[in-house]
Design an enzyme around this catalytic site. Structure first.
Site, PDB file in Angstrom:
ATOM      1  N   HIS A 130      31.364 -23.079 -10.619  1.00 16.75           N
ATOM      2  CA  HIS A 130      31.598 -22.373 -11.885  1.00 16.75           C
ATOM      3  C   HIS A 130      32.815 -22.954 -12.607  1.00 16.75           C
ATOM      4  O   HIS A 130      32.757 -23.270 -13.790  1.00 16.75           O
ATOM      5  CB  HIS A 130      31.815 -20.879 -11.665  1.00 16.75           C
ATOM      6  CG  HIS A 130      32.355 -20.216 -12.886  1.00 16.75           C
ATOM      7  ND1 HIS A 130      31.572 -19.870 -13.963  1.00 16.75           N
ATOM      8  CD2 HIS A 130      33.633 -19.916 -13.242  1.00 16.75           C
ATOM      9  CE1 HIS A 130      32.339 -19.377 -14.916  1.00 16.75           C
ATOM     10  NE2 HIS A 130      33.597 -19.387 -14.510  1.00 16.75           N
ATOM     11  N   HIS A 135      33.561 -24.992 -16.854  1.00 16.12           N
ATOM     12  CA  HIS A 135      34.687 -25.040 -17.799  1.00 16.12           C
ATOM     13  C   HIS A 135      35.111 -26.442 -18.224  1.00 16.12           C
ATOM     14  O   HIS A 135      35.549 -26.626 -19.355  1.00 16.12           O
ATOM     15  CB  HIS A 135      35.901 -24.328 -17.194  1.00 16.12           C
ATOM     16  CG  HIS A 135      35.773 -22.833 -17.148  1.00 16.12           C
ATOM     17  ND1 HIS A 135      35.958 -22.036 -18.253  1.00 16.12           N
ATOM     18  CD2 HIS A 135      35.468 -21.986 -16.125  1.00 16.12           C
ATOM     19  CE1 HIS A 135      35.783 -20.757 -17.918  1.00 16.12           C
ATOM     20  NE2 HIS A 135      35.492 -20.699 -16.626  1.00 16.12           N
ATOM     21  N   GLU A 176      33.768 -17.482 -21.535  1.00 15.73           N
ATOM     22  CA  GLU A 176      32.810 -17.247 -20.448  1.00 15.73           C
ATOM     23  C   GLU A 176      31.372 -17.043 -20.925  1.00 15.73           C
ATOM     24  O   GLU A 176      30.448 -17.519 -20.284  1.00 15.73           O
ATOM     25  CB  GLU A 176      33.233 -16.043 -19.597  1.00 15.73           C
ATOM     26  CG  GLU A 176      34.542 -16.219 -18.842  1.00 15.73           C
ATOM     27  CD  GLU A 176      34.482 -17.272 -17.731  1.00 15.73           C
ATOM     28  OE1 GLU A 176      33.393 -17.805 -17.425  1.00 15.73           O
ATOM     29  OE2 GLU A 176      35.556 -17.580 -17.169  1.00 15.73           O
ATOM     30  N   SER A 195      26.911 -22.289 -16.161  1.00 12.75           N
ATOM     31  CA  SER A 195      26.934 -22.536 -14.720  1.00 12.75           C
ATOM     32  C   SER A 195      25.923 -21.652 -13.986  1.00 12.75           C
ATOM     33  O   SER A 195      25.840 -21.694 -12.760  1.00 12.75           O
ATOM     34  CB  SER A 195      28.345 -22.313 -14.156  1.00 12.75           C
ATOM     35  OG  SER A 195      28.738 -20.959 -14.287  1.00 12.75           O
TER      36      SER A 195
HETATM   37 FE    FE Z   1      35.321 -18.831 -15.594  1.00 17.75          FE
END
Ligand code: FE
Ligand code: PHE
Length: 295
Positions: A130, A135, A176, A195
């Site tokens: 993740h 990111h 997010e 993700s």
């Molecule tokens: Fe995160």
């Protein structure tokens, strides 16, 4: 996924005062590298036509000289060359002020563990897949990189003003779980979506969630859920517009104004919303019935 909660108050043994630890790349097992490769291939194949062009472009920085979990030393050479950002390993969630300080200095903190093979589809706490796959591609984009660093500075300020809950919602609904409007249609860019195999489809194709045009105060008033797919997504017009509105707005008076207003529930629509798709909420309703039945 974000820095909302934490377990320790001081860095655990073996961690530096800023909570960082060595990644320990040599300690990953072949099975752990295989987990990364499997997740990576699955998302890479899923995302063309779904992820924002900035995310897809940023994925290049993850194409390292060897397969498996990225070695931060090599990854950082590429990422720092692109935008001045780097990834640092931490044992797990870190305190808010530590998290913001890293962001303000263009360091993104990543857990250094990877999920177990039976957790490929679902995991509540962020692992290295993740944190890095989700990111890092956006951190390779100059505009988004500037947004994240500005967010870190804003976080320190929100802490002093006692407004963290409001600011954390901005992170949640952009970094997010954000969507962006592109010429060909909506695209995902939020790390929690890109993700996730299931949510990268759900966020765009399901008729269950609401999709609402981004508004700074709207987002900061809106609760979110951490246990399942989102019931609403907020859509930005561009990363430039997101960066501009957040950097140019002084949040202090906004926090003051919002303190007198009620929170908006996860699936609620309110007057003035720019509703892009009104969700049926059938997914969330079916899930809550299941929970009731199992209880
Ligand atoms: Fe995160
Ligand atoms: N402009 C915000 C403030 O006055 C800081 C901020 C910038 C927050 C970018 C989030 C993102 O606090």
């Amino acid at each position: 996924m974000n820095a909302e909660s934490h377990v320790f108050e001081t860095p655990p043994e073996g961690a530096a005062p800023d909570w960082t630890i060595p990644q320990g790349w040599d300690r990953y097992t072949p099975q752990e590298h295989a987990t990364w490769d499997k997740l990576f291939a699955r998302q890479r194949d899923m995302l063309p036509g779904r992820a924002s062009s900035e995310f897809l472009k940023g994925l290049d920085v993850l194409q390292l000289s060897k397969p498996g979990i990225p070695d931060f030393a090599e990854l950082n050479e590429r990422l720092t060359a692109a935008t001045g950002w780097q990834v640092v390993a931490v044992p797990g969630l870190v305190p808010d002020d530590v998290f913001f300080d890293h962001l303000a200095n263009r360091r993104f903190v990543s857990g250094n563990f990877i999920r177990r093979p039976d957790q490929l589809d679902y995991l509540q706490e962020p692992d290295i897949f993740h944190d890095v796959f989700g990111h890092v591609p956006m951190l390779a984009d100059p505009t988004f990189g500037d947004y994240m660093a500005a967010y870190g500075r804003g976080g320190k300020r929100a802490l002093k003003l006692g407004a963290l809950e409001k600011l954390a919602r901005l992170y949640w609904y952009t970094v997010e779980f954000g969507l962006v409007r592109e010429a060909e249609g909506l695209r995902i860019y939020g790390a929690g979506i890109v993700s996730s195999f299931g949510e990268s489809e759900f966020a765009l194709d399901s008729d269950s969630p609401n999709r609402i045009g981004f508004g700074l105060e709207r987002v900061m008033r809106t609760k979110y859920r951490i246990d399942d797919y989102q019931q609403n997504y907020f859509v930005i017009d561009s990363f430039e517009s997101l960066l501009n509105v957040t950097v140019e707005t002084d949040f202090a008076p906004v926090y003051e104004r919002l303190a007198d207003q009620r929170d908006i529930e996860v699936a609620e629509l309110v007057e003035g919303d720019d509703v892009i798709t009104r969700g049926t909420q059938t997914y969330a309703m079916a899930k809550s019935l299941e929970v009731e039945r199992d209880a």
